[in-house]
Design a protein around this motif. Structure first.
Motif: not given
Length: 122
Positions: A93-115
């Motif tokens: 999965m790391d190889r396939f992810a390419g330049p995707a941003e990683v959200q390292r703080d899992h306690g932070e709410p996850v917001s998608c682009l549309c939100e």
């Protein structure tokens, strides 16, 4: 049946995954990573490649997708914890992810682009 990772394997195999953004899931013998792509299409492409790799390994993630975000948890259900299968799938999965941003703080709410876009208009 698949075996749990040994203490030595945990020490040597999990640390490099931590460097790429995988983190322990509190209360579970599992690892989690949250990826943010530039678009839904990129997220879906990642999931398609990851699904093919998972199928080859006969090991499947717990995951969700909201627009450009893919939230992944890996654990091996038949041994009730982390196994070599999780390590192998995480690396793929790391190889396939390419330049995707990683959200390292899992306690932070996850917001998608549309939100995020909607909140800017408000």
């Amino acid at each position: 049946m698949t075996d749990l990772l040994s203490p030595d394997d945990r020490a040597t195999l999990l640390a490099p995954l931590g460097d790429t953004g995988w983190a322990a899931v509190p209360g579970r013998d599992a690892i989690r990573k949250i990826l943010k792509f530039k678009s839904f299409s990129q997220a879906w492409g990642f999931m398609s490649r990851a699904a093919l790799a998972a199928e080859k390994l006969n090991h499947h993630p717990e995951w969700s997708n909201i627009y450009n975000v893919v939230d992944i948890t890996l654990t091996t259900h038949d041994c009730k914890g982390l196994s070599r299968l999780d390590i192998d799938l995480a690396r793929a999965m790391d190889r396939f992810a390419g330049p995707a941003e990683v959200q390292r703080d899992h306690g932070e709410p996850v917001s998608c682009l549309c939100e995020i876009r909607a909140s800017r208009k408000a």
